[in-house]
Scaffold this active site. Structure first.
Site, mmCIF file in Angstrom:
data_model
loop_
_atom_site.group_PDB
_atom_site.id
_atom_site.type_symbol
_atom_site.label_atom_id
_atom_site.label_comp_id
_atom_site.label_asym_id
_atom_site.label_seq_id
_atom_site.Cartn_x
_atom_site.Cartn_y
_atom_site.Cartn_z
ATOM 1 N N GLU A 369 0.854 -1.198 0.000
ATOM 2 C CA GLU A 369 0.000 0.000 0.000
ATOM 3 C C GLU A 369 0.891 1.250 0.000
ATOM 4 O O GLU A 369 0.515 2.297 -0.525
ATOM 5 C CB GLU A 369 -0.953 -0.007 1.205
ATOM 6 C CG GLU A 369 -2.167 0.879 1.002
ATOM 7 C CD GLU A 369 -3.228 0.761 2.081
ATOM 8 O OE1 GLU A 369 -3.097 1.406 3.121
ATOM 9 O OE2 GLU A 369 -4.209 0.016 1.876
ATOM 10 N N HIS A 400 7.083 -27.096 3.198
ATOM 11 C CA HIS A 400 6.289 -28.221 2.703
ATOM 12 C C HIS A 400 5.212 -27.741 1.744
ATOM 13 O O HIS A 400 4.244 -28.443 1.490
ATOM 14 C CB HIS A 400 5.681 -28.981 3.890
ATOM 15 C CG HIS A 400 6.738 -29.607 4.742
ATOM 16 N ND1 HIS A 400 7.265 -30.853 4.489
ATOM 17 C CD2 HIS A 400 7.413 -29.124 5.807
ATOM 18 C CE1 HIS A 400 8.205 -31.119 5.385
ATOM 19 N NE2 HIS A 400 8.320 -30.085 6.195
ATOM 20 N N LYS A 520 -13.755 1.096 -4.034
ATOM 21 C CA LYS A 520 -14.709 1.449 -2.966
ATOM 22 C C LYS A 520 -15.920 2.166 -3.562
ATOM 23 O O LYS A 520 -17.062 1.882 -3.221
ATOM 24 C CB LYS A 520 -14.050 2.384 -1.951
ATOM 25 C CG LYS A 520 -13.069 1.740 -1.014
ATOM 26 C CD LYS A 520 -12.649 2.769 0.045
ATOM 27 C CE LYS A 520 -11.410 2.331 0.786
ATOM 28 N NZ LYS A 520 -10.868 3.339 1.691
HETATM 29 O O1 F6P Z 1 -8.744 1.160 2.171
HETATM 30 C C1 F6P Z 1 -7.473 1.326 2.639
HETATM 31 C C2 F6P Z 1 -7.449 1.953 3.996
HETATM 32 O O2 F6P Z 1 -7.702 3.313 3.906
HETATM 33 C C3 F6P Z 1 -6.122 1.680 4.696
HETATM 34 O O3 F6P Z 1 -5.145 2.565 4.319
HETATM 35 C C4 F6P Z 1 -6.512 1.732 6.117
HETATM 36 O O4 F6P Z 1 -5.545 1.140 6.943
HETATM 37 C C5 F6P Z 1 -7.820 1.005 6.088
HETATM 38 O O5 F6P Z 1 -8.422 1.392 4.871
HETATM 39 C C6 F6P Z 1 -8.752 1.254 7.237
HETATM 40 O O6 F6P Z 1 -9.036 2.617 7.386
HETATM 41 P P1 F6P Z 1 -9.724 3.174 8.686
HETATM 42 O O7 F6P Z 1 -8.810 2.930 9.835
HETATM 43 O O8 F6P Z 1 -9.942 4.634 8.425
HETATM 44 O O9 F6P Z 1 -11.018 2.440 8.883
#
Ligand code: F6P
Length: 557
Positions: A369, A400, A520
């Site tokens: 990331e 294994h 998303k």
């Molecule tokens: O979708 C990625 C992300 O933004 C990560 O960078 C982050 O760790 C995760 O989602 C969770 O985000 P949050 O802590 O704001 O729920």
């Protein structure tokens, strides 16, 4: 000791306008690689009997043997030269100072402040953030002790026996990794669980058989906007209320960790039961912030602070040691060498410590990331490949499973072996057996076995080709005395700074993650369409439309 006072963003170096691969320091490495790439690790070791003693570095209780990499002293000199040209020292200092090095989000990346000593000044937008960090740590410690001692009571007066963390990505991977890694230090009698996936099975299975009256949920979300986490938190709330039957129960069974007080309050958690973190902590760099509340509840404040001391020891080493003897810098530069010059597209992380079983998954987010980026910090296409693909399993299980490919496959895979000299749970000679496997695997990968050696063992000639191991496969070996909280902190900080080093060489922003947004947004649109049972035409491509229709059809059956 790290002393850092100014936040003058003007001190950030000007990134070179030349693409990375056109820098003279990069070209020198290209030429060097050409001149030495035919040499085998067997030859490197034969030419220099002290190689294994020389090519190592120690810091914060960790010992890194990097002699089984395909490098010479000149390689190291040229890599350090590249780091100097890319402004690594200046960028590192800017990070520690709190400059807004996360340029696309205009933020500092100050995870190092999370473990800074109380008397240090780290100023972000005119405010020294260190007292805030320590105030939150103290509140966490107080809360953790109250849970551990049974003083904190649930709604019906029962002590808490189950603590469930609801969070995903950086709000889960660090805490779950640390919880598993430090199981030896966990309080007996406390059951700790983790719910991350929006798949309802995750929550249902994690709560099956538990009594809500004895269960505390920590809703962990930096943004408090993450749909996976909020959906699970709402379901957990409904599960609790179904058993406890009283809205007032939420106060004693739900706490939150977030930057977003308003959203926490809107969810129904009293902000007095919220533990703060800050915009300048990236999710994947947050396991030592309040996001680690469940870790602290498991192992206790003292061990949590020992873990922070391990982080800090590695920070200080990274901040003050010359680049050529700097463990995270060397690891980062070797990763560049293996990836960009030897063509190793993946890195296998192989902990010979079963309790580090979630460490590869944790490193996947930390590394990919951070550095899975296609443009530089200023928006130009990168000229060299960025993050390697990180994967792995604990040894000996991996042996294994996929080690066959490491030894004889057609792809070059760089490996990080991680081991400890003492077991938390000595059992006859099992630890020696475990570590014998680690040493054997790195030796076999480096030196292999030639046809000639096989012939002397009177192997059937027709089977020699299948048995040859070419060797020459690069690996690092990290060794520490025991898997203590301190060692874990040092290990995580080592990888954080190695990832940072690589990001500086590629001149990318290692602290944003715009690539995750598209999926998303699409999912939000699709979930509305899935709920629509009319025959309104779907607006996606023919593959997605067909899959959605098929899903809707089967869902009804
Ligand atoms: O979708 C990625 C992300 O933004 C990560 O960078 C982050 O760790 C995760 O989602 C969770 O985000 P949050 O802590 O704001 O729920």
């Amino acid at each position: 000791m790290i002393r850092t006072e100014s936040s003058a963003s003007s001190r950030l170096p000007n990134p070179s306008t030349l693409p990375l691969i056109q820098l003279p320091a990069w070209q020198a490495l290209v030429d060097h690689h050409r001149s030495m790439s035919a040499r085998h690790l067997r030859q490197f070791f034969a030419d220099d009997p002290q190689r294994g003693e020389r090519l190592q570095v120690e810091a914060a209780g960790l010992y890194l043997d990097f002699s089984k990499n395909r490098i010479t002293d000149e390689t190291l000199t040229l890599l350090v030269d590249l780091a100097e040209h890319c402004g690594l020292r200046e960028r590192r200092d800017a990070m520690f100072r709190g400059d807004p090095i996360n340029t696309t989000e205009k933020r500092a990346a100050l995870h190092t402040a999370l473990r800074a000593p109380a008397d240090v000044n780290i100023v972000v937008e005119g405010v020294n953030v260190v007292p805030q960090v320590h105030a939150v740590l103290d509140r966490m410690a107080d809360f953790a002790e109250r849970i551990r001692s049974g003083e904190w009571r649930g709604h019906t007066g029962k002590p808490i026996r189950n603590v469930i963390n609801i969070g995903i990505g950086g709000s889960e991977l660090g805490p779950v990794m640390a919880y598993e890694a430090l199981r030896h230090y966990s309080q007996a009698g406390l059951h700790l669980g983790f719910v991350s996936n929006i798949d309802p099975n995750d929550l249902v299975e994690a709560t099956r058989g538990l009594e809500a009256a004895e269960t505390l949920f920590i809703v962990c979300s930096k943004s408090f906007h993450t749909i996976d986490t909020l959906t699970n938190a709402r379901a957990a709330r409904a599960w609790s209320l179904a058993q406890l039957g009283d809205e007032r129960a939420i106060a004693s069974h739900f706490v939150a960790v977030s930057t977003n007080t308003e959203a926490v309050a809107a969810f129904g958690i009293d902000p007095a039961h919220m533990f703060a973190l800050w915009d300048w902590v990236g999710g994947r760099y947050s396991m030592d912030s309040a996001i680690g509340l469940i870790t602290m509840i498991a192992v206790g404040p003292e061990h949590f602070r020992a873990m922070l001391a391990g982080f800090r020891a590695m920070d200080e080493h990274f901040h003050s040691t010359p680049l050529a003897r700097n463990m995270p810098v060397l690891m980062g530069l070797l990763a560049i060498w293996n990836n960009n010059f030897l063509g190793a597209e993946t890195l296998a992380v192989l902990p010979y410590a079963h309790d580090l079983k979630r460490f590869p998954a944790y490193l996947q987010q930390l590394t990919m990331e951070s550095n899975g980026k296609h443009v530089t910090a200023t928006g130009q296409a990168v000229s060299a490949s960025t993050s390697p693909i990180v994967w792995g399993e604990p040894g000996t299980n991996g042996q294994h499973s996929f080690f066959q490919l490491l030894h004889q496959g057609t792809r070059l895979v760089a490996c990080d072996f991680i081991g400890f000299s003492r077991s938390q749970n000595p059992l006859a000679d099992q630890h020696d057996l475990l570590m014998a496997n680690l040493f054997a695997q790195s030796e076999a990968l480096a030196f292999g076995k030639t046809a000639q050696a096989l012939m002397t063992e009177s192997v059937d000639e027709a089977r020699v080709a299948q048995r040859v191991c070419k060797g020459n496969r690069p690996s690092n070996t990290l060794l520490a005395e025991r898997l203590t909280p301190y060692a874990l902190g040092a290990l995580v900080a080592l990888y954080e700074h190695s990832v940072f080093t690589q990001g500086v060489i590629w001149n990318i922003d290692s602290f944003d993650q715009w690539g995750v947004e598209l999926g998303k947004v699409l999912a939000q649109r699709i979930v509305t369409e899935l709920a629509d049972t009319s025959d309104a035409p779907l607006t996606h491509d023919s593959s997605t439309n067909t899959l959605m229709r098929r899903y809707q059809g089967q869902r009804k059956e």
